[in-house]
Design an enzyme around this catalytic site. Structure first.
Site, PDB file in Angstrom:
ATOM      1  N   THR A  62      -1.426   7.436  -0.013  1.00 35.31           N
ATOM      2  CA  THR A  62      -2.750   7.306  -0.644  1.00 35.31           C
ATOM      3  C   THR A  62      -3.482   6.028  -0.232  1.00 35.31           C
ATOM      4  O   THR A  62      -4.690   5.910  -0.451  1.00 35.31           O
ATOM      5  CB  THR A  62      -2.614   7.279  -2.173  1.00 35.31           C
ATOM      6  OG1 THR A  62      -1.880   6.080  -2.542  1.00 35.31           O
ATOM      7  CG2 THR A  62      -1.852   8.497  -2.693  1.00 35.31           C
ATOM      8  N   ASP A  99       5.333  -6.352   9.208  1.00 35.83           N
ATOM      9  CA  ASP A  99       6.454  -6.026  10.094  1.00 35.83           C
ATOM     10  C   ASP A  99       6.515  -6.977  11.285  1.00 35.83           C
ATOM     11  O   ASP A  99       7.594  -7.391  11.711  1.00 35.83           O
ATOM     12  CB  ASP A  99       6.335  -4.581  10.591  1.00 35.83           C
ATOM     13  CG  ASP A  99       6.721  -3.571   9.524  1.00 35.83           C
ATOM     14  OD1 ASP A  99       7.431  -3.964   8.565  1.00 35.83           O
ATOM     15  OD2 ASP A  99       6.310  -2.404   9.625  1.00 35.83           O
ATOM     16  N   ARG A 133       0.851  -1.196   0.000  1.00 30.88           N
ATOM     17  CA  ARG A 133       0.000   0.000   0.000  1.00 30.88           C
ATOM     18  C   ARG A 133       0.881   1.239   0.000  1.00 30.88           C
ATOM     19  O   ARG A 133       1.807   1.345   0.805  1.00 30.88           O
ATOM     20  CB  ARG A 133      -0.858   0.056   1.266  1.00 30.88           C
ATOM     21  CG  ARG A 133      -1.840  -1.039   1.397  1.00 30.88           C
ATOM     22  CD  ARG A 133      -2.875  -0.725   2.447  1.00 30.88           C
ATOM     23  NE  ARG A 133      -2.332  -0.348   3.748  1.00 30.88           N
ATOM     24  CZ  ARG A 133      -3.087  -0.007   4.776  1.00 30.88           C
ATOM     25  NH1 ARG A 133      -4.401   0.043   4.654  1.00 30.88           N
ATOM     26  NH2 ARG A 133      -2.548   0.292   5.934  1.00 30.88           N
ATOM     27  N   ASP A 160       0.989  -3.587  12.277  1.00 30.93           N
ATOM     28  CA  ASP A 160       1.469  -3.857  10.913  1.00 30.93           C
ATOM     29  C   ASP A 160       1.869  -5.326  10.820  1.00 30.93           C
ATOM     30  O   ASP A 160       2.898  -5.743  11.364  1.00 30.93           O
ATOM     31  CB  ASP A 160       2.652  -2.950  10.567  1.00 30.93           C
ATOM     32  CG  ASP A 160       2.994  -3.052   9.083  1.00 30.93           C
ATOM     33  OD1 ASP A 160       3.221  -4.187   8.597  1.00 30.93           O
ATOM     34  OD2 ASP A 160       3.003  -2.022   8.408  1.00 30.93           O
TER      35      ASP A 160
HETATM   36  C1  PRP Z   1      -0.787  -4.929   4.379  1.00 29.99           C
HETATM   37  C2  PRP Z   1      -1.535  -6.242   4.477  1.00 29.99           C
HETATM   38  C3  PRP Z   1      -2.399  -6.202   3.250  1.00 29.99           C
HETATM   39  C4  PRP Z   1      -2.733  -4.739   3.129  1.00 29.99           C
HETATM   40  C5  PRP Z   1      -4.141  -4.552   3.617  1.00 29.99           C
HETATM   41  O1  PRP Z   1       0.235  -4.989   3.463  1.00 29.99           O
HETATM   42  O2  PRP Z   1      -0.698  -7.342   4.495  1.00 29.99           O
HETATM   43  O3  PRP Z   1      -1.771  -6.675   2.065  1.00 29.99           O
HETATM   44  O4  PRP Z   1      -1.804  -4.037   3.970  1.00 29.99           O
HETATM   45  O5  PRP Z   1      -4.535  -3.244   3.459  1.00 29.99           O
HETATM   46  P1  PRP Z   1      -5.658  -2.796   2.415  1.00 29.99           P
HETATM   47  O6  PRP Z   1      -6.806  -3.707   2.627  1.00 29.99           O
HETATM   48  O7  PRP Z   1      -5.936  -1.376   2.830  1.00 29.99           O
HETATM   49  O8  PRP Z   1      -5.078  -2.867   1.041  1.00 29.99           O
HETATM   50  P2  PRP Z   1       1.340  -3.844   3.313  1.00 29.99           P
HETATM   51  O9  PRP Z   1       0.948  -2.857   2.257  1.00 29.99           O
HETATM   52  O10 PRP Z   1       1.660  -3.269   4.658  1.00 29.99           O
HETATM   53  O11 PRP Z   1       2.582  -4.613   2.720  1.00 29.99           O
HETATM   54  P3  PRP Z   1       3.509  -5.709   3.437  1.00 29.99           P
HETATM   55  O12 PRP Z   1       2.655  -6.939   3.672  1.00 29.99           O
HETATM   56  O13 PRP Z   1       4.584  -5.949   2.446  1.00 29.99           O
HETATM   57  O14 PRP Z   1       4.013  -5.124   4.720  1.00 29.99           O
HETATM   58  N1  URA Z   2      -2.127  -3.615   7.061  1.00 28.49           N
HETATM   59  C1  URA Z   2      -1.668  -4.046   8.249  1.00 28.49           C
HETATM   60  O1  URA Z   2      -0.622  -4.704   8.327  1.00 28.49           O
HETATM   61  N2  URA Z   2      -2.368  -3.746   9.348  1.00 28.49           N
HETATM   62  C2  URA Z   2      -3.503  -3.022   9.317  1.00 28.49           C
HETATM   63  O2  URA Z   2      -4.104  -2.780  10.369  1.00 28.49           O
HETATM   64  C3  URA Z   2      -3.973  -2.590   8.056  1.00 28.49           C
HETATM   65  C4  URA Z   2      -3.271  -2.905   6.941  1.00 28.49           C
END
Ligand code: PRP
Ligand code: URA
Length: 208
Positions: free
Chosen positions: A107, A202, A103, A199
């Protein structure tokens, strides 16, 4: 309209509460996310299609059952990876495809950066896995990628979702059933779920 199933099993509820705690360390977080993935797969697979198969037991011939569709697990990188091993433990014949989406921090729009998928998506039963369904942008974008490559039978499996993400997914992909371990109340102004898990990527990989 797709169905939304909240898997309110006591073991799942217990394990989700464990990973909500901010004191749960990376090792336990990772192990527990995987375990929840397995428990969810057991519940979700209740309606997987079967076909007859002839087998020879030590005693006689027998008409048994086997899964009739190839299962493909598609984790959304990174956090979806945490659920794969638990599902593979239950369905070891599954293939695994990967879709990388993050994400944009400003935005919250999904940005696709990777896709490596098995062939014959059109005949497979596909489980898109990502622990978090927040705005729903990432899950929706991943499913769009799969459909463009021919996928037809898709289910979404997440740990924690909110109404915003559920509505987005149902509106963009009304044919995709949604399975969650629990539904939370709030999507905050930064796009994070509350009480949520924080997160998830992370916490799984120890990157913060
Ligand atoms: C997180 C999570 C989802 C997304 C959900 O990923 O693992 O993929 O956010 O959010 P949304 O429903 O608003 O799209 P992130 O973008 O943090 O990437 P990562 O898993 O690589 O940390
Ligand atoms: N992605 C995450 O990892 N945690 C949240 O709460 C939302 C999006």
């Amino acid at each position: 309209m797709s169905k939304v199933v909240i898997l309110d099993h006591p073991l799942i509820a217990h394990k989700v509460t464990h990973i909500r705690k901010k004191t749960t360390n990376t090792k336990e977080f990772r192990e527990t996310v995987s375990e929840i993935g397995g428990l969810m797969a057991f519940e979700i697979s209740r309606d997987f299609p079967l076909q007859d198969v002839n087998v020879e037991t030590p005693m006689c011939m027998h008409v048994g059952k086997e899964l009739s569709k190839q299962v493909i697990i598609v984790p959304i990188l990174r956090a979806g990876l945490g659920m794969v091993e638990g599902i593979l433990n239950l369905i070891p014949t599954s293939k695994v495809g990967h879709i990388g989406i993050y994400r944009d921090e400003e935005t919250l729009e999904p940005k696709e950066y990777f896709a490596k998928l098995p062939t014959n998506l059109d005949e497979a039963l596909i489980l898109v896995v990502d622990p978090m369904l927040a705005t729903g942008g990432s899950a929706s974008a991943a499913i769009t990628v799969l459909k463009k490559r021919g996928a037809k039978d898709i289910r979404f499996i997440g740990l924690v979702g909110v109404d915003e993400g559920i509505k987005k997914l149902q509106s963009d992909h009304p044919d995709v059933d949604i399975y969650l371990a629990c539904k939370d109340a709030v999507l905050n102004e930064h796009g994070y779920i509350e009480p949520g898990l924080g997160d998830c990527g992370d916490r799984l990989f120890g990157t913060k």
